[in-house]
Motif scaffolding. Structure first.
Motif, short mmCIF file in Angstrom:
data_model
loop_
_atom_site.label_atom_id
_atom_site.label_comp_id
_atom_site.label_asym_id
_atom_site.label_seq_id
_atom_site.Cartn_x
_atom_site.Cartn_y
_atom_site.Cartn_z
N MET A 76 0.84 -1.19 0.00
CA MET A 76 0.00 0.00 0.00
C MET A 76 0.88 1.25 0.00
O MET A 76 1.85 1.32 0.73
CB MET A 76 -0.92 0.00 1.22
CG MET A 76 -1.85 1.20 1.30
SD MET A 76 -2.98 1.07 2.67
CE MET A 76 -3.96 -0.34 2.16
N SER A 77 0.52 2.22 -0.82
CA SER A 77 1.35 3.42 -0.97
C SER A 77 1.22 4.34 0.24
O SER A 77 0.22 4.31 0.97
CB SER A 77 0.94 4.18 -2.23
OG SER A 77 -0.34 4.76 -2.06
N ASP A 78 2.25 5.17 0.43
CA ASP A 78 2.19 6.16 1.50
C ASP A 78 1.02 7.11 1.29
O ASP A 78 0.40 7.57 2.25
CB ASP A 78 3.50 6.95 1.56
CG ASP A 78 4.63 6.15 2.20
OD1 ASP A 78 4.35 5.08 2.78
OD2 ASP A 78 5.78 6.61 2.12
N GLU A 79 0.71 7.42 0.03
CA GLU A 79 -0.39 8.33 -0.26
C GLU A 79 -1.73 7.75 0.20
O GLU A 79 -2.57 8.45 0.77
CB GLU A 79 -0.45 8.63 -1.77
CG GLU A 79 0.70 9.49 -2.29
CD GLU A 79 1.99 8.70 -2.48
OE1 GLU A 79 1.96 7.44 -2.40
OE2 GLU A 79 3.03 9.34 -2.71
N SER A 80 -1.92 6.45 -0.03
CA SER A 80 -3.15 5.80 0.40
C SER A 80 -3.26 5.77 1.92
O SER A 80 -4.32 6.01 2.50
CB SER A 80 -3.22 4.37 -0.14
OG SER A 80 -3.27 4.38 -1.55
N ARG A 81 -2.14 5.48 2.56
CA ARG A 81 -2.13 5.44 4.01
C ARG A 81 -2.40 6.83 4.59
O ARG A 81 -3.17 6.99 5.54
CB ARG A 81 -0.79 4.91 4.52
CG ARG A 81 -0.52 3.47 4.11
CD ARG A 81 0.86 3.02 4.53
NE ARG A 81 0.97 2.89 5.97
CZ ARG A 81 0.61 1.80 6.64
NH1 ARG A 81 0.12 0.75 6.01
NH2 ARG A 81 0.74 1.75 7.96
N ALA A 82 -1.77 7.85 4.01
CA ALA A 82 -1.98 9.22 4.50
C ALA A 82 -3.44 9.62 4.34
O ALA A 82 -4.02 10.25 5.24
CB ALA A 82 -1.06 10.18 3.75
N ALA A 83 -4.04 9.27 3.22
CA ALA A 83 -5.43 9.63 2.99
C ALA A 83 -6.35 8.97 4.00
O ALA A 83 -7.31 9.58 4.49
CB ALA A 83 -5.83 9.22 1.57
N PHE A 84 -6.05 7.71 4.36
CA PHE A 84 -6.85 7.01 5.36
C PHE A 84 -6.81 7.75 6.70
O PHE A 84 -7.85 8.01 7.32
CB PHE A 84 -6.34 5.58 5.52
CG PHE A 84 -6.97 4.82 6.65
CD1 PHE A 84 -8.23 4.27 6.52
CD2 PHE A 84 -6.30 4.66 7.86
CE1 PHE A 84 -8.82 3.56 7.57
CE2 PHE A 84 -6.87 3.97 8.91
CZ PHE A 84 -8.13 3.42 8.76
N PHE A 85 -5.62 8.12 7.14
CA PHE A 85 -5.49 8.79 8.43
C PHE A 85 -5.96 10.24 8.38
O PHE A 85 -6.46 10.76 9.38
CB PHE A 85 -4.05 8.68 8.94
CG PHE A 85 -3.66 7.28 9.29
CD1 PHE A 85 -4.23 6.65 10.39
CD2 PHE A 85 -2.78 6.56 8.51
CE1 PHE A 85 -3.91 5.33 10.71
CE2 PHE A 85 -2.44 5.25 8.82
CZ PHE A 85 -3.01 4.64 9.92
N ASP A 86 -5.84 10.87 7.23
CA ASP A 86 -6.44 12.21 7.07
C ASP A 86 -7.93 12.17 7.39
O ASP A 86 -8.48 13.07 8.01
CB ASP A 86 -6.24 12.72 5.64
CG ASP A 86 -4.85 13.25 5.37
OD1 ASP A 86 -4.07 13.45 6.34
OD2 ASP A 86 -4.54 13.50 4.19
N GLY A 87 -8.57 11.08 6.98
CA GLY A 87 -10.00 10.95 7.18
C GLY A 87 -10.40 10.75 8.63
O GLY A 87 -11.57 10.96 8.99
N THR A 88 -9.44 10.36 9.48
CA THR A 88 -9.75 10.16 10.90
C THR A 88 -9.33 11.34 11.77
O THR A 88 -9.62 11.37 12.96
CB THR A 88 -9.05 8.89 11.44
OG1 THR A 88 -7.64 9.09 11.46
CG2 THR A 88 -9.38 7.68 10.57
N ALA A 89 -8.65 12.31 11.18
CA ALA A 89 -8.02 13.37 11.97
C ALA A 89 -9.02 14.27 12.69
O ALA A 89 -8.80 14.68 13.83
CB ALA A 89 -7.11 14.22 11.08
N GLU A 90 -10.13 14.56 12.02
CA GLU A 90 -11.07 15.55 12.57
C GLU A 90 -11.58 15.16 13.95
O GLU A 90 -11.76 16.02 14.82
CB GLU A 90 -12.24 15.74 11.61
CG GLU A 90 -13.23 16.79 12.08
CD GLU A 90 -14.38 17.01 11.10
OE1 GLU A 90 -15.28 17.82 11.43
OE2 GLU A 90 -14.37 16.38 10.02
#
Length: 203
Positions: free
Chosen positions: A1-15
């Protein structure tokens, strides 16, 4: 899994990440027994910065906090005016393994509530960045309780066996010395949660 995909997943949980107060309790418990006055503390996979801010009670010269998620780091940095008025914490977006730090440069490495996303490869990097005698403090989920499923399971590396007891948690730091592990539990009334806290020293 790419770093971009992983970052996007965690971006979605940040709020809503800060809504879960268990994370800050874990971070504070990890930091509490560490010695004061370190030159450099590394906070690996900082999320919204709970461990980095907890580390300020050690009166460090500098804290470097790194996370793959831009949204997580933005939320962490937004708290700096109130929680880090001296500006001791440097926030950086990028992979937390390997940490962007020189070999044997850190006095303390912290990893709170994140090892299950990093995997076993983290330990070799922590040995690399810590000074001899430097301190490691990390939390790890229990294999008896942690059962990732669905899309979430894709973000959990398969190279780490999650411990079932304190002895198993301590064994994860097999290349370190003076290793100790304890169970940390928070009873929120409607939910009881626990992790293992591990403290160790770089040889």
């Amino acid at each position: 899994m790419s770093d971009e995909s992983r970052a996007a997943f965690f971006d979605g949980t940040a709020e809503h990440y800060d809504d879960d107060t268990f994370h800050v309790s874990v971070a504070e418990a990890l930091v509490e027994p560490l010695p004061s006055g370190p030159e450099l503390v590394l906070d690996v996979a900082t999320g919204t910065g709970f461990a980095a801010y907890a580390a300020l009670q050690l009166k460090p010269a500098r804290v470097l906090a790194v996370d793959l998620s831009p949204a997580m780091v933005a939320r962490a940095e937004a708290k700096a005016a109130a929680q880090d008025p001296d500006g001791r914490i440097e926030w950086r977006v990028g992979p937390a393994v390997p940490m962007p730090a020189e070999d044997h440069s850190a006095d303390v490495v912290l990893c709170a509530s994140s090892l299950h996303f990093l995997g076993a490869v983290a330990f070799a990097d922590w040995l690399r960045v810590l000074k001899p005698g430097g301190r490691l403090a990390f939390s790890v989920v229990s294999g008896a309780r942690f059962k990732p499923s669905g899309p979430f399971a894709e973000f959990v590396p398969g190279d780490l066996s999650f411990p079932l007891d304190e002895a198993g948690a301590a064994a994860l730091a097999k290349d370190f010395v003076d290793v100790s592990a304890q169970t940390f539990t928070v009873d929120a009334g409607n939910r009881v949660r626990s992790v293992f806290l591990v403290h160790a020293t770089a040889p």
